[in-house]
Enzyme design. Structure first.
Site, mmCIF file in Angstrom:
data_model
loop_
_atom_site.group_PDB
_atom_site.id
_atom_site.type_symbol
_atom_site.label_atom_id
_atom_site.label_comp_id
_atom_site.label_asym_id
_atom_site.label_seq_id
_atom_site.Cartn_x
_atom_site.Cartn_y
_atom_site.Cartn_z
ATOM 1 N N LYS A 86 8.465 -8.539 -39.495
ATOM 2 C CA LYS A 86 7.543 -7.428 -39.273
ATOM 3 C C LYS A 86 6.146 -7.829 -39.743
ATOM 4 C CE LYS A 86 11.076 -4.691 -38.195
ATOM 5 N NZ LYS A 86 11.304 -4.086 -36.881
ATOM 6 N N ASP B 261 11.644 -9.803 -33.073
ATOM 7 C CA ASP B 261 11.964 -8.459 -32.615
ATOM 8 C C ASP B 261 12.084 -8.472 -31.096
ATOM 9 O OD1 ASP B 261 12.587 -5.775 -33.001
ATOM 10 O OD2 ASP B 261 11.022 -5.548 -34.509
ATOM 11 N N GLU B 262 12.658 -7.395 -30.554
ATOM 12 C CA GLU B 262 13.027 -7.401 -29.139
ATOM 13 C C GLU B 262 11.839 -7.564 -28.200
ATOM 14 O OE1 GLU B 262 12.380 -3.091 -30.297
ATOM 15 O OE2 GLU B 262 13.340 -4.851 -31.195
ATOM 16 N N HIS C 164 23.629 -6.018 -31.520
ATOM 17 C CA HIS C 164 23.296 -4.893 -32.388
ATOM 18 C C HIS C 164 24.250 -3.733 -32.109
ATOM 19 C CE1 HIS C 164 19.240 -6.256 -33.947
ATOM 20 N NE2 HIS C 164 19.622 -7.216 -33.130
ATOM 21 N N SER D 207 21.590 -3.071 -38.128
ATOM 22 C CA SER D 207 20.151 -3.237 -38.306
ATOM 23 C C SER D 207 19.445 -1.927 -38.020
ATOM 24 C CB SER D 207 19.634 -4.334 -37.358
ATOM 25 O OG SER D 207 18.234 -4.481 -37.456
ATOM 26 N N LYS E 158 14.691 -13.136 -37.468
ATOM 27 C CA LYS E 158 14.820 -12.696 -36.077
ATOM 28 C C LYS E 158 13.480 -12.327 -35.466
ATOM 29 C CE LYS E 158 16.702 -8.741 -33.495
ATOM 30 N NZ LYS E 158 15.377 -8.147 -33.214
ATOM 31 N N HIS F 22 20.088 -8.550 -28.358
ATOM 32 C CA HIS F 22 19.495 -7.265 -28.735
ATOM 33 C C HIS F 22 19.761 -6.262 -27.623
ATOM 34 C CE1 HIS F 22 16.651 -4.213 -30.047
ATOM 35 N NE2 HIS F 22 16.579 -4.845 -31.198
ATOM 36 N N ARG F 23 19.953 -4.990 -28.008
ATOM 37 C CA ARG F 23 20.331 -3.971 -27.021
ATOM 38 C C ARG F 23 19.172 -3.036 -26.672
ATOM 39 N NH1 ARG F 23 24.113 0.472 -30.228
ATOM 40 N NH2 ARG F 23 22.742 0.776 -32.027
ATOM 41 N N LYS G 85 6.247 -6.366 -35.989
ATOM 42 C CA LYS G 85 6.898 -7.007 -34.850
ATOM 43 C C LYS G 85 5.895 -7.611 -33.879
ATOM 44 C CE LYS G 85 9.105 -3.266 -33.567
ATOM 45 N NZ LYS G 85 9.995 -2.402 -32.727
ATOM 46 N N ASN H 146 25.340 4.570 -7.269
ATOM 47 C CA ASN H 146 24.770 5.794 -6.696
ATOM 48 C C ASN H 146 25.472 7.067 -7.132
ATOM 49 O OD1 ASN H 146 22.806 4.435 -5.317
ATOM 50 N ND2 ASN H 146 23.891 4.402 -3.367
#
EC number: 4.1.1.39
Length: 478
Positions: free
Chosen positions: A175, A203-204, A327, A379, A201, A294-295, A177, A123
Site C-alpha cells: 500500500k 494489488d489487483e 482470495h 485478506s 503482493k 485475485h477475485r 496500491k 442469456n
C-alpha cells in the site's frame, strides 16, 4: 416443399409456443454420474408457477428457445436437453425456490470453463419470466473435471517449493496500491519480506500505469526478493501481477517473471477472463511458476442473495481453470463472509472430496478425484488481534495476508512484518500445545507481546479496530 412432400423433420412439427414444463420439468428423472448438476435460486414473476420457472431455466440454458422450431426434429432433444428434476421452496423467503437442473455432459466443451458458464449462466439470467435468478452451486462430475489441468501445482507442491510446513503462510499487499514509483515499491517489498513475511503482493489494479511500468516493478521486486532471501535464509516471493489488456501481453509478463527466477505470478481471473486465466495456468505449470489469483469484481456477481452467482461456484470454476491461491474472504475482517458459508467453499477449494452439507451452503457432494487443491487467502481489514481466529478458522493450508495490518505499524514496514510473524508463531505454538485459540486467543497474543516490542506496538495501535457489520449473503433459515 410441395404440399405432397413431407420430411421426417416436419412430420410431427406443429408451430407455436409450448409451456416449458411440458418438456423440461421431469421430476421422475434420475440423475447420472456424468451429469453436471446445478442448484438455482429462482424468483418467478407473479403468476408464473415455480415448475414453469424451473423448466424455463433448464430450457434456456440448454436446448430450448421461446417457440417450437422445426429443426428440433433433426436432433435428439431428450439426449441433449437440460432437465429440472426437483424444486423446493426456500425456507424463510417468499416466492423463492431452489430449482435443481441436470445437464448432459455432451453440452459442454472439454476443459473450458468459458463454455460451461456461457451455457449455464448465459442469456437465461435476463429472462423476463424471472424476477431474479442465482446460481447457488454446481456438481462437477469427475468425467468433466478430469478434462481440466486445474491448479498449476497445488498445495503440497507449493510447500515443497517454498520449504515451509506446519503453519499458514504470511503475506502483505503493498500500500498505497497506486502511486508509488517502482523503486519505492520494491523497497516496501524488501522491508516486509525481511521482517518475516513469506509473500508480498501487487494489488489487483496494479498493472502497468504511467507512475510504475510493469517491467520496472518486476525488476525492483526481484531485487527485493533476492536480498531478503539472502538475509533471512528463507524462500520469499512477491505476487507479480501479470494481468494485461491482451493474453499475449499477459504471457509476455509471465515469461519475464520466469526469466527473473521469481517463484510466483498473479492474475485477476474475473476481470481478465477464464480463457486468459486457463492459458496462464498452463504456462505456469509448464514453467514452474506458482499462480496467485485475485477475485476482483466477484462481489458484482456474488454479493446479492437472490441474483447472480454464489462465490462457491466461482471457487469451483477457479479450481478447474487453474490457480494455486485465491482470495476467499476473512470472516473477521472488513470484507463480506459468513463463517460456515466461507468454510464451505474453502473446503471445496482445498479438499479432494466434500460431502453435501446444506448447513454450510454445499448443495452437492463434490469429488475432485486427483485435482490439486487451492490455498485460500484471507485478506482485507485484518491485524494481529485477528491472528488467533484466522489460525483457528483457516488452519495451516492457507495464506493470511495483512496489508494495512503490516504497513500501518507505527514503527514501519519491517516491524509490522515482525509483529505478524511473531503473532502467527505464537498462535501455532499454542494450538500445537492444545490451547483453545477461540477462547484464549487474546491471552496468547498478550503473552507474546512480553518478548516482542514490535507486536506490543501493533496491539496498541489496533486494539479498538473492528468491522462488525452483518453480512449481506447469509445461509438460509433452516
Amino acid at each position: 416443399m410441395s404440399p405432397q412432400t413431407e420430411t421426417k423433420a416436419s412430420a410431427g412439427f406443429k408451430a407455436g409456443v409450448k409451456d416449458y414444463k411440458l418438456n423440461y420439468y421431469t421430476p421422475e428423472y434420475e440423475t447420472k454420474d456424468t451429469d453436471i448438476l446445478a442448484a438455482f435460486r429462482v424468483t418467478p414473476q407473479p403468476g408464473v408457477p415455480p415448475e414453469e420457472a424451473g423448466a424455463a431455466v433448464a430450457a434456456e440454458s440448454s436446448t430450448g428457445t421461446w417457440t417450437t422450431v422445426w429443426t428440433d426434429g433433426l436432433t435428439s432433444l431428450d439426449r441433449y436437453k437440460g432437465r429440472c428434476y426437483h424444486i423446493e421452496p426456500v425456507a424463510g423467503e417468499e416466492n423463492q425456490f431452489i430449482a435443481y437442473i441436470a445437464y448432459p455432459l455432451d453440452l459442454f466443451e472439454e476443459g473450458s470453463v468459458t463454455n460451461m458458464f456461457t451455457s449455464i449462466v448465459g442469456n437465461v439470467f435476463g429472462f423476463k419470466a424471472l424476477r431474479a435468478l442465482r446460481l447457488e452451486d454446481l456438481r462437477i462430475p469427475p468425467a468433466y473435471s478430469k478434462t481440466f489441468q486445474g491448479p498449476p501445482h497445488g498445495i503440497q507442491v507449493e510447500r515443497d517449493k517454498l520449504n515451509k510446513y506446519g503453519r499458514p503462510l504470511l503475506g502483505c499487499t503493498i500500500k498505497p496500491k497506486l502511486g508509488l514509483s517502482a523503486k519505492n515499491y520494491g523497497r516496501a517489498v524488501y522491508e516486509c519480506l525481511r521482517g518475516g513475511l513469506d509473500f508480498t503482493k501487487d494489488d489487483e489494479n496494479v498493472n502497468s500505469q504511467p507512475f510504475m511500468r510493469w517491467r520496472d516493478r518486476f525488476l525492483f521486486c526481484a531485487e527485493a526478493i533476492y536480498k531478503a532471501q539472502a538475509e533471512t535464509g528463507e524462500i520469499k516471493g512477491h505476487y507479480l501481477n501479470a494481468t494485461a489488456g491482451t493474453c499475449e501481453e499477459m504471457i509476455k509478463r509471465a515469461v519475464f517473471a520466469r526469466e527473473l527466477g521469481v517463484p510466483i505470478v498473479m492474475h485477476d481471473y474475473l476481470t481478465g477472463g477464464f480463457t486468459a486465466n486457463t492459458s496462464l495456468a498452463y504456462y505456469c505449470r509448464d514453467n514452474g511458476l506458482l499462480l496467485h489469483i485475485h477475485r476482483a469484481m466477484h462481489a458484482v456477481i456474488d454479493r446479492q442473495k437472490n441474483h447472480g452467482m454464489h462465490f462457491r461456484v466461482l471457487a469451483k470454476a477457479l479450481r478447474m481453470s487453474g490457480g494455486d491461491h485465491v482470495h476467499s474472504g476473512t470472516v473477521v475482517g472488513k470484507l463480506e463472509g459468513e463463517r460456515e458459508m466461507t468454510l464451505g467453499f474453502v473446503d471445496l477449494l482445498r479438499d479432494d472430496f466434500i460431502e453435501k452439507d446444506r448447513s454450510r451452503g454445499i448443495f452437492f457432494t463434490q469429488d475432485w478425484v486427483s485435482m490439486p487443491g487451492v490455498l485460500p487467502v484471507a485478506s482485507g481489514g485484518i491485524h494481529v488481534w485477528h491472528m488467533p481466529a484466522l489460525t483457528e478458522i483457516f488452519g495451516d493450508d492457507s495464506v493470511l495476508q495483512f496489508g494495512g495490518g503490516t504497513l500501518g505499524h507505527p514503527w514501519g514496514n519491517a516491524p509490522g512484518a515482525v509483529a505478524n510473524r511473531v503473532a502467527l508463531e505464537a498462535c501455532v505454538k499454542a494450538r500445537n500445545e492444545g490451547r483453545d485459540l477461540a477462547r484464549e486467543g487474546n491471552e496468547i497474543i498478550r503473552e507474546a507481546c512480553n518478548w516482542s516490542p514490535e507486536l506490543a506496538a501493533a496491539c496498541e495501535v489496533w486494539k479498538e479496530i473492528k468491522f462488525e457489520y452483518e453480512p449481506v449473503d447469509k445461509l438460509d433459515v433452516k
